[in-house]
Every structure is written in structure tokens, then in C-alpha cells.
Scaffold this active site. Structure first.
Site, mmCIF file in Angstrom:
data_model
loop_
_atom_site.group_PDB
_atom_site.id
_atom_site.type_symbol
_atom_site.label_atom_id
_atom_site.label_comp_id
_atom_site.label_asym_id
_atom_site.label_seq_id
_atom_site.Cartn_x
_atom_site.Cartn_y
_atom_site.Cartn_z
ATOM 1 N N ASP A 57 11.340 -7.617 7.090
ATOM 2 C CA ASP A 57 10.902 -6.656 6.079
ATOM 3 C C ASP A 57 10.667 -5.280 6.689
ATOM 4 O O ASP A 57 10.415 -4.313 5.963
ATOM 5 C CB ASP A 57 9.628 -7.142 5.376
ATOM 6 C CG ASP A 57 8.494 -7.437 6.347
ATOM 7 O OD1 ASP A 57 8.671 -8.349 7.173
ATOM 8 O OD2 ASP A 57 7.448 -6.765 6.282
ATOM 9 N N ARG A 82 0.819 -1.220 0.000
ATOM 10 C CA ARG A 82 0.000 0.000 0.000
ATOM 11 C C ARG A 82 0.852 1.269 0.000
ATOM 12 O O ARG A 82 0.351 2.352 0.282
ATOM 13 C CB ARG A 82 -0.955 0.013 1.190
ATOM 14 C CG ARG A 82 -0.299 -0.122 2.557
ATOM 15 C CD ARG A 82 -1.348 -0.008 3.650
ATOM 16 N NE ARG A 82 -0.798 -0.282 4.971
ATOM 17 C CZ ARG A 82 -1.472 -0.142 6.111
ATOM 18 N NH1 ARG A 82 -2.707 0.290 6.070
ATOM 19 N NH2 ARG A 82 -0.924 -0.434 7.257
#
Length: 645
Positions: A397, A208
Site C-alpha cells: 500500500d 488520515r
């Protein structure tokens, strides 16, 4: 045992196939101190300004450090809620030094990431596995209807050479909601993977967040602009690619608050509402609700993560070249001091093994790079521990190769001191990412990263293990220095600090307020016993006779230590207050601003931004922001959130 928090040694095996040994942080630190023989080693980053930690994430000279609290740019100390409100209302958006910055159309874009690295051959947003590519070109696609500017950071605008009057443009909310294209931008979403809660999750990527490109300012500093919540990408899986106002306010405010605390972090230029509703099931209990949508413009020299390298290393031999290309790219643009190393610098170290193998970092730039990243990460986490910050989702991540705090989700600052505190409801069963575990998790993540470099044959096992050893040593050195300064001690005293933290945990003492109050203690050995705790009266609440005696015993020893120093009480207090913030972004403060913003009142968001820009200053009139959390703050969704919140 590591530090003073009863930290767990990491015993999980490395997920990548590698002979590297997974050691605990405490053992790495002791090994590195015992073994390392430094011939001549210049610092890998310039001297810092606050905690003396080498955590300078400077791509071509960009410093993510904050100025000291008494910097010339700081506004006057005295401020009331009314004056802050008036300042915000009457705020001049002209450049403070009289110079005019750039218009948005004149920003100096340079798309090195897209230009120098392999990209996806497709540009659609259909959820899929993206192979042999570091990014996918994709444009913002969030639906927008009358977007509004909620808040903005003048400090970030100045770093970008952006004229502050640009925030007044009628089309500014359209540009930074992605509804209108920025001239010169070349948007893309990055491809990466990661370990989530210790398990390899495969491809993740920017689901996103859409990067608009890189801006190079007049000081040759490189800044990447990214819109979070801007719509779907191929990495969205089956999510909508959007963000809500609630989480966007938290990210915007904490990015800037951490910077002002002196902690390396990604930044935030602005926050806009989209004017559309977004459906979210905050508690995953089958009761979704509509919330206001929003987009935050995040800014950093680079958003490269550990997982950016891991994904390609795990995809087989044909993608190992991408790992090398990504490493070369990062070193060239963000670690130029490593690119320019020469053998004359003699960066050689003994590993301490029986064969006395020497690790020569000047003969392998990738080894020097791995060590630099390990040290930056260690320094970052030591600073977190110093201010009581818990990230909440330390997946690989979410680990920046620049040593920046990145991806603000269910974060939290400690209120009552609790080493097992986690702000993440998803983390509750095992508390893997709780406050006390953060240093060891940092090591575990570094182990995954160096294993990735080993599998790509960029470093050997001895170099990888040395990088992990340096992490351990760096963390212990930095953390001990931070705690010594927090207590105003002339030198590190492990027993004294351990006992203090033990007492704080037993009595659930507020972490921030306690250390701020501690500076009021005088180095006077003649203070009567019944008056020793007077300076701490406001923070030692509801303690019985037995606990009172324990605290008196500790304060006596503490005063004795202070008396051994030649520093005056006034000098020590000033020094302690410069490292012990008075104001931190407590979750309940965020929630108060969120509640008002969801009703269309953005004033509290802007007040908090201004307040948190000077966390070490007294700021008279703002004392309500240091209060302990009210009862309502302990409800779900305030003190704890989920990963996707």
C-alpha cells in the site's frame, strides 16, 4: 547474491492464488538478459536527466524528475547560515519571471478520479468496510485553532501555476488545514488494501489523508492535492485521522529533498500547524504524550498504489471489473504512451521458454503497463540504493504505480554504512525492509501486483513473469550505472565496488561523506603509499594498521582504474560531485528542526528546505550540516521510529 549487499533471494510464495513463480531478483536479471529478444522497442519513458534511468512518472507530460544541480534556477553557490536566514526573512513571494500565477480561486480543478470511477454510496466517516468503491467523499474535519504556516515550496507552487503571493494570504493556513473549503475542491479518501510486512492486511485506505481533487496546469499536467492529517475517514479504523508536527515536518522536508536529489517522489506544497494538540504513544510503551498537530499538503500526479488494485481483486469476481476500470483510468491519464501504442511499434519479446512463446506488448496494453510499472519501480529503488535511502515501510500500500517515493514514515539515510540498517522499530525483529533488502522487496511487491492483474484476467502468466524479469534487468542495469558514476569509473567493475562496500561496512564509514570525498583522489600512479589515504582522512576514522592496509590496497586498484580513463581529475571530480550529494536529510537534522518548531520557531525547517534544494552544491558556510550524527541522535525517536510516527 544480488548486487553487493548480500541481498536475500525472496522465497515467499505469492499471496494471491497464481501459478506465477516467485524468483529472486538476481535470477530474474540473468534470465531476462539471456532470454529477451527485442525486435524493436522504443523507450517506455523519455531520457532522464541525471542517472539515465527511465523513471519518468509523467501523467500527460508531468515529470517528477528534478533539474540538474547546475540548472539556471539554482541560487548562487555561496551561502552562510546568516545569509540563508536573511533570504528567508526577506524572501519575495512574487513570481520570479515576472508573470503572475493564479489565485487559489482560479485553479483549474478536474475531478477525473471521482468522475470516472465508482464511489461509496455513503459519505459518513464511521469505520467500516467500503465495498465496490474506489473512494468515499469526505471532507476535512480536523479541529483547528489559529493555524500557522510553517513552510512552503515555491517549486511546487510554480508547478501548480499558483501565484507565490497566495502564501501571504491571511486565510491560507485555514484553507490548507481544511478548516475552510477551497473553491472548486471535491474532497475524498481513497479505498485500497495492502500487504504489510508480507501479510495481507485487507482494507486499509486513506485513514488520515483527504484528497482535495486534481489540478490541471497550463502545461496540461495533472496534480492531485491531498491533506494528510485532515481528520477521520471510513478508513481510519479506530484512529483519530490526525498527524503531529514531528512526522509532518519529516514528510514535508523529505518530499522536497528527494526531488532535489533527482529521485521520483510525491511532493509537498505546504505545512501548517493546527493549533491543537494530538495524543501519541510514539514508542507504544504505554506513555502517550500530547504533541502539536499539523497537516501537510502532499502533491502528486496520482496517489494510486499497488494496493488500490489488490483490494478489489481479492474481493471476488464482482469487483474484478473495478481492477480493469482502475487500470484503464491509470493508463488513460498517467500512461498515455501506452494508450497510444500501435502494433507497428513491434514491442515483441521472446520469453525464452522451450516453446519460444513471444510476448507481444502491443497486443495487450495491460502487459505493457505492467512492464512499465515494473521498470519504474526498479529504477526508483536503484536510485534509493545510490543515495543510501531506506524507506522503512515497503508495504504494497506504500508502492506508487507511477514509480514515486510515497508515504514518508520512519525513513532514514545511511550514516555509517550498514546494509542491515532499518529506520523502523517495527521492522527490527526480521529487518524485512532493511537497506540491503529493498531491491528484492521491490520484486516481491511487483509479484503481488502482477498476480492481481492476472487474477483480473488482464495479463497472462507469461506476461506477468516477463514483467518481473524486466524488473530484475532494469534494477541491475540502473544500479550498476549509478555505482559506476559514483566512483567516476570508465566502466563497471563489480569486484572493485564489492570490495569497497565491504570495507565501508567493516569500518562503518559514513556513506554520503565517503563518496563525496572520493572525488578528491587523483589518477596519479606515482603517489607515495603513505599519502594514498590523505584525501579520505576525514572519512576513514579510527582505523587500525590492518584496516589501513586494506584501504591502501583498494585505493591502489582504484587509481589504476582511473588511470585507464582519459578524463581529467577536474572533469571527473565535477561529474562525481554531480551524483554524490554533499547534503542529505539525515534524521538528526530533521529532529533539530522539529525540536525548534515545537517551540514555535520554524526557521530551521525553512533553512533545511533551502539547503536540501541544492544537495550537490558546496554551499560554503553550511558545512555543519554534513557533520556525523551527534551522540544524542542515536536515541529512540531520532535514528529509528515506528510505522505510525
Amino acid at each position: 547474491m544480488l548486487s553487493h549487499f548480500h541481498l536475500l533471494s525472496l522465497r515467499s510464495p505469492l499471496s494471491l492464488s497464481s501459478p506465477l513463480r516467485p524468483l529472486s531478483l538476481s535470477s530474474l536479471a540473468s534470465q531476462s538478459r539471456r532470454r529477451v529478444c527485442l525486435l524493436r522497442r522504443p523507450p517506455l519513458s523519455p531520457p532522464p536527466r541525471r542517472f539515465s534511468v527511465a523513471c519518468d512518472a509523467r501523467p500527460g507530460g508531468v515529470s517528477m524528475e528534478s533539474p540538474s544541480p547546475d540548472a539556471e534556477s539554482a541560487p548562487p553557490a555561496a551561502a552562510t547560515v546568516e545569509s540563508v536566514t536573511r533570504d528567508l526573512r526577506d524572501q519575495s513571494l512574487g513570481d520570479k519571471d515576472g508573470k503572475r500565477g493564479l489565485k487559489l480561486e482560479d485553479l483549474n480543478w478536474d475531478h477525473s478520479f471521482v468522475r470516472e470511477l465508482p464511489g461509496d454510496t455513503r459519505t459518513d466517516t464511521f469505520p467500516r468496510e467500503v465495498l465496490h468503491a474506489c473512494y468515499t467523499k469526505v471532507s476535512p474535519s480536523a479541529e483547528v485553532e489559529n493555524p500557522q504556516l510553517v513552510a512552503w515550496s515555491e517549486l511546487v507552487a510554480e508547478a501548480l501555476d499558483l501565484d507565490l503571493e497566495e502564501f501571504q494570504r491571511p486565510d491560507f493556513p485555514l484553507l490548507f488545514s481544511g478548516a475552510a473549503p477551497l473553491v472548486g475542491a471535491l474532497p475524498y479518501a481513497q479505498c485500497y488494501g495492502g500487504h504489510q510486512f508480507g501479510t495481507w492486511a485487507g482494507q486499509l485506505g486513506d485513514g488520515r489523508a483527504i484528497t482535495l481533487g486534481e489540478i490541471v496546469n497550463s502545461r496540461s499536467e495533472r496534480w492531485e492535492l491531498q491533506l494528510k492529517g485532515a481528520g477521520k475517514t471510513p478508513y481510519s479504523r479506530f484512529a483519530d485521522g490526525l498527524a503531529v508536527l514531528r512526522s509532518s515536518i519529516r514528510e514535508f522536508l523529505c518530499s522536497e529533498a528527494m526531488h532535489s536529489l533527482g529521485i521520483p517522489t510525491t511532493r509537498a506544497l505546504c505545512l501548517v500547524t493546527t493549533g491543537k494538540l494530538v495524543t501519541r504513544d510514539m514508542f507504544y510503551d504505554g506513555n502517550p504524550k500530547d504533541e502539536p498537530g499539523a497537516i501537510v499538503c502532499r502533491v502528486a500526479p496520482s496517489f494510486l498504489r499497488f494496493g488500490s488494485y489488490q483490494l478489489h481483486a481479492l474481493r471476488g469476481k464482482e469487483d474484478l471489473g473495478i481492477v480493469r476500470a482502475l487500470a484503464d483510468y491509470a493508463i488513460r491519464h498517467h500512461f498515455p504512451h501506452i494508450e497510444n501504442m500501435s502494433r507497428s511499434e513491434s514491442l515483441s519479446f521472446s520469453t525464452g521458454n522451450d516453446d519460444q512463446t513471444v510476448v507481444d506488448l502491443t497486443s495487450n496494453k495491460y502487459a505493457a503497463w505492467a512492464v512499465d510499472i515494473a521498470e519504474r519501480t526498479a529504477s526508483l529503488i536503484a536510485r534509493w540504493q545510490g543515495v543510501g535511502f531506506t524507506h522503512g515501510v515497503l508495504n504494497t500500500d506504500n508502492m506508487s504505480i507511477l514509480g514515486l517515493t510515497i508515504d514518508y514514515g520512519p525513513f532514514g539515510f545511511l550514516d555509517a554504512f550498514d546494509p542491515s540498517y532499518t529506520p523502523n522499530t517495527t521492522d527490527l525483529p526480521g529487518r524485512r525492509y532493511c537497506f540491503a533488502n529493498q531491491p528484492d522487496i521491490g520484486l516481491w511487491n511487483i509479484a503481488q501486483f502482477v498476480a492481481t492483474l492476472s487474477s483480473a484476467e488482464l495479463i497472462n502468466d507469461k506476461e506477468a513473469n516477463y514483467a518481473m524479469e524486466r524488473y530484475g534487468t532494469k534494477f541491475m542495469d540502473e544500479y550498476q550505472g549509478i555505482m559506476t558514476r559514483k566512483l567516476g569509473l570508465p566502466k563497471y567493475n563489480k569486484q572493485l565496488i564489492s570490495k569497497l562496500l565491504s570495507n565501508m561496512a567493516v569500518d562503518k564509514v559514513d556513506y554520503t561523506n565517503f563518496f563525496r570525498a572520493l572525488s578528491n583522489i587523483k589518477a596519479n600512479l606515482s603517489i607515495p603509499e603513505d599519502e594514498l589515504l590523505v584525501p579520505l582522512k576525514a572519512v576513514l576514522l579510527d582505523i587500525g594498521k590492518e584496516r589501513k592496509e586494506a584501504w591502501i590496497s583498494w585505493v591502489k586498484i582504484y587509481i589504476q582504474e582511473l588511470a585507464n580513463s582519459e578524463v581529467s581529475d577536474e572533469e571527473r571530480k565535477a561529474a562525481m560531485n554531480s551524483v554524490n550529494p554533499k547534503y542529505v536529510l539525515r534524521n538528526y537534522l530533521c529532529q533539530s528542526a522539529i525540536d525548534m518548531a515545537e517551540q514555535g520557531d520554524f526557521g530551521e525547517v525553512r533553512r533545511l528546505l533551502k539547503l536540501m534544494q541544492r544537495p550537490y552544491d558546496e554551499q560554503p558556510g553550511m558545512e555543519k550540516y554534513v557533520r556525523l550524527p551527534p551522540a544524542w541522535a542515536y536515541r529512540p525517536g531520532v535514528c529509528m521510529l515506528s510505522c505510525s510516527s
